[in-house]
Scaffold this motif. Structure first.
Motif, PDB file in Angstrom:
ATOM      1  N   GLU A  98       0.829  -1.208   0.000  1.00 58.20           N
ATOM      2  CA  GLU A  98       0.000   0.000   0.000  1.00 58.20           C
ATOM      3  C   GLU A  98       0.865   1.261   0.000  1.00 58.20           C
ATOM      4  N   ILE A  99       1.960   1.237   0.754  1.00 57.73           N
ATOM      5  CA  ILE A  99       2.884   2.374   0.771  1.00 57.73           C
ATOM      6  C   ILE A  99       3.461   2.606  -0.621  1.00 57.73           C
ATOM      7  N   VAL A 100       3.908   1.551  -1.267  1.00 52.01           N
ATOM      8  CA  VAL A 100       4.487   1.675  -2.606  1.00 52.01           C
ATOM      9  C   VAL A 100       3.430   2.169  -3.603  1.00 52.01           C
ATOM     10  N   ALA A 101       2.215   1.680  -3.485  1.00 48.68           N
ATOM     11  CA  ALA A 101       1.157   2.081  -4.423  1.00 48.68           C
ATOM     12  C   ALA A 101       0.849   3.572  -4.337  1.00 48.68           C
ATOM     13  N   ARG A 102       1.101   4.191  -3.193  1.00 51.43           N
ATOM     14  CA  ARG A 102       0.848   5.629  -3.016  1.00 51.43           C
ATOM     15  C   ARG A 102       2.029   6.504  -3.442  1.00 51.43           C
ATOM     16  N   ASP A 103       3.154   5.909  -3.777  1.00 53.49           N
ATOM     17  CA  ASP A 103       4.324   6.674  -4.220  1.00 53.49           C
ATOM     18  C   ASP A 103       3.983   7.358  -5.546  1.00 53.49           C
ATOM     19  N   PRO A 104       4.168   8.674  -5.635  1.00 55.96           N
ATOM     20  CA  PRO A 104       3.863   9.375  -6.883  1.00 55.96           C
ATOM     21  C   PRO A 104       4.587   8.822  -8.113  1.00 55.96           C
ATOM     22  N   LEU A 105       5.795   8.307  -7.949  1.00 55.78           N
ATOM     23  CA  LEU A 105       6.498   7.728  -9.098  1.00 55.78           C
ATOM     24  C   LEU A 105       5.790   6.485  -9.612  1.00 55.78           C
ATOM     25  N   VAL A 106       5.138   5.749  -8.722  1.00 59.45           N
ATOM     26  CA  VAL A 106       4.362   4.577  -9.118  1.00 59.45           C
ATOM     27  C   VAL A 106       3.010   5.019  -9.678  1.00 59.45           C
ATOM     28  N   GLN A 107       2.356   5.932  -8.982  1.00 60.12           N
ATOM     29  CA  GLN A 107       1.042   6.395  -9.426  1.00 60.12           C
ATOM     30  C   GLN A 107       1.077   6.993 -10.826  1.00 60.12           C
ATOM     31  N   HIS A 108       2.178   7.656 -11.173  1.00 53.04           N
ATOM     32  CA  HIS A 108       2.295   8.285 -12.491  1.00 53.04           C
ATOM     33  C   HIS A 108       3.027   7.397 -13.495  1.00 53.04           C
ATOM     34  N   GLN A 109       3.183   6.128 -13.145  1.00 50.56           N
ATOM     35  CA  GLN A 109       3.769   5.106 -14.022  1.00 50.56           C
ATOM     36  C   GLN A 109       5.124   5.536 -14.586  1.00 50.56           C
ATOM     37  N   CYS A 110       5.957   6.087 -13.692  1.00 53.65           N
ATOM     38  CA  CYS A 110       7.313   6.503 -14.064  1.00 53.65           C
ATOM     39  C   CYS A 110       8.333   5.389 -13.868  1.00 53.65           C
ATOM     40  N   VAL A 111       7.982   4.371 -13.081  1.00 56.60           N
ATOM     41  CA  VAL A 111       8.936   3.307 -12.752  1.00 56.60           C
ATOM     42  C   VAL A 111       8.280   1.931 -12.824  1.00 56.60           C
ATOM     43  N   GLN A 112       9.112   0.951 -13.108  1.00 59.98           N
ATOM     44  CA  GLN A 112       8.775  -0.443 -12.850  1.00 59.98           C
ATOM     45  C   GLN A 112       9.538  -0.804 -11.591  1.00 59.98           C
ATOM     46  N   TYR A 113       8.978  -1.651 -10.758  1.00 59.18           N
ATOM     47  CA  TYR A 113       9.655  -1.927  -9.492  1.00 59.18           C
ATOM     48  C   TYR A 113       9.444  -3.363  -9.042  1.00 59.18           C
ATOM     49  N   GLU A 114      10.315  -3.745  -8.138  1.00 58.51           N
ATOM     50  CA  GLU A 114      10.192  -4.994  -7.385  1.00 58.51           C
ATOM     51  C   GLU A 114      10.130  -4.603  -5.917  1.00 58.51           C
ATOM     52  N   LEU A 115       9.308  -5.292  -5.156  1.00 55.15           N
ATOM     53  CA  LEU A 115       9.215  -5.056  -3.721  1.00 55.15           C
ATOM     54  C   LEU A 115       9.698  -6.311  -3.010  1.00 55.15           C
ATOM     55  N   HIS A 116      10.626  -6.120  -2.070  1.00 56.02           N
ATOM     56  CA  HIS A 116      11.192  -7.238  -1.327  1.00 56.02           C
ATOM     57  C   HIS A 116      11.183  -6.924   0.165  1.00 56.02           C
ATOM     58  N   GLU A 117      10.936  -7.951   0.976  1.00 56.40           N
ATOM     59  CA  GLU A 117      11.161  -7.797   2.414  1.00 56.40           C
ATOM     60  C   GLU A 117      12.648  -8.045   2.643  1.00 56.40           C
ATOM     61  N   TRP A 118      13.277  -7.160   3.408  1.00 56.84           N
ATOM     62  CA  TRP A 118      14.701  -7.257   3.678  1.00 56.84           C
ATOM     63  C   TRP A 118      14.893  -7.812   5.079  1.00 56.84           C
ATOM     64  N   CYS A 119      15.486  -8.973   5.177  1.00 57.06           N
ATOM     65  CA  CYS A 119      15.726  -9.632   6.463  1.00 57.06           C
ATOM     66  C   CYS A 119      17.131  -9.259   6.939  1.00 57.06           C
ATOM     67  N   ILE A 120      17.196  -8.443   7.957  1.00 53.53           N
ATOM     68  CA  ILE A 120      18.483  -7.972   8.470  1.00 53.53           C
ATOM     69  C   ILE A 120      19.152  -9.084   9.272  1.00 53.53           C
ATOM     70  N   VAL A 121      20.408  -9.345   8.967  1.00 51.77           N
ATOM     71  CA  VAL A 121      21.173 -10.387   9.646  1.00 51.77           C
ATOM     72  C   VAL A 121      21.987  -9.799  10.796  1.00 51.77           C
ATOM     73  N   GLU A 122      22.525  -8.620  10.603  1.00 49.63           N
ATOM     74  CA  GLU A 122      23.371  -7.986  11.604  1.00 49.63           C
ATOM     75  C   GLU A 122      22.985  -6.526  11.706  1.00 49.63           C
ATOM     76  N   ALA A 123      22.811  -6.058  12.911  1.00 46.55           N
ATOM     77  CA  ALA A 123      22.463  -4.656  13.143  1.00 46.55           C
ATOM     78  C   ALA A 123      23.086  -4.202  14.455  1.00 46.55           C
ATOM     79  N   PRO A 124      23.313  -2.897  14.589  1.00 48.18           N
ATOM     80  CA  PRO A 124      23.870  -2.412  15.869  1.00 48.18           C
ATOM     81  C   PRO A 124      22.892  -2.641  16.996  1.00 48.18           C
ATOM     82  N   ASP A 125      23.411  -2.796  18.190  1.00 45.91           N
ATOM     83  CA  ASP A 125      22.547  -3.002  19.358  1.00 45.91           C
ATOM     84  C   ASP A 125      21.798  -1.760  19.721  1.00 45.91           C
TER      85      ASP A 125
END
Length: 90
Positions: free
Chosen positions: A63-90
């Motif tokens: 839903e967030i991506v669908a509201r992006d003006p670049l998507v709404q105005h068909q300026c981009v093709q995109y892929e959406l991925h969930e990013w699983c973080i393996v290492e992050a600061p505490d």
């Protein structure tokens, strides 16, 4: 909250694309204000970019991506991925 990444490729001429960049940047600022930790940018070699953000679920991310003006105005093709973080600061 899970992280998501929209990897995009421009599909319109630069002039058309650039018309929608201010609205896209304003949208990203609204995502930041809403707590989505959003970051956006483009590849140095041009022609595409990425939006990194947090969302409650895959459906919410779509839903967030669908509201992006670049998507709404068909300026981009995109892929959406969930990013699983393996290492992050505490």
């Amino acid at each position: 909250m899970p992280w998501f990444v929209k990897i995009e490729r421009g599909i319109v001429d630069k002039g058309t694309f650039d018309q929608h960049v201010p609205a896209h940047r304003a949208y990203v600022r609204s995502l930041i204000a809403a707590g989505h930790q959003a970051r956006t940018g483009y590849w140095a070699e041009r022609g595409g970019g990425m939006l990194l953000f947090q969302a409650d679920s895959r459906k919410a991310a779509e839903e967030i991506v669908a509201r992006d003006p670049l998507v709404q105005h068909q300026c981009v093709q995109y892929e959406l991925h969930e990013w699983c973080i393996v290492e992050a600061p505490d």
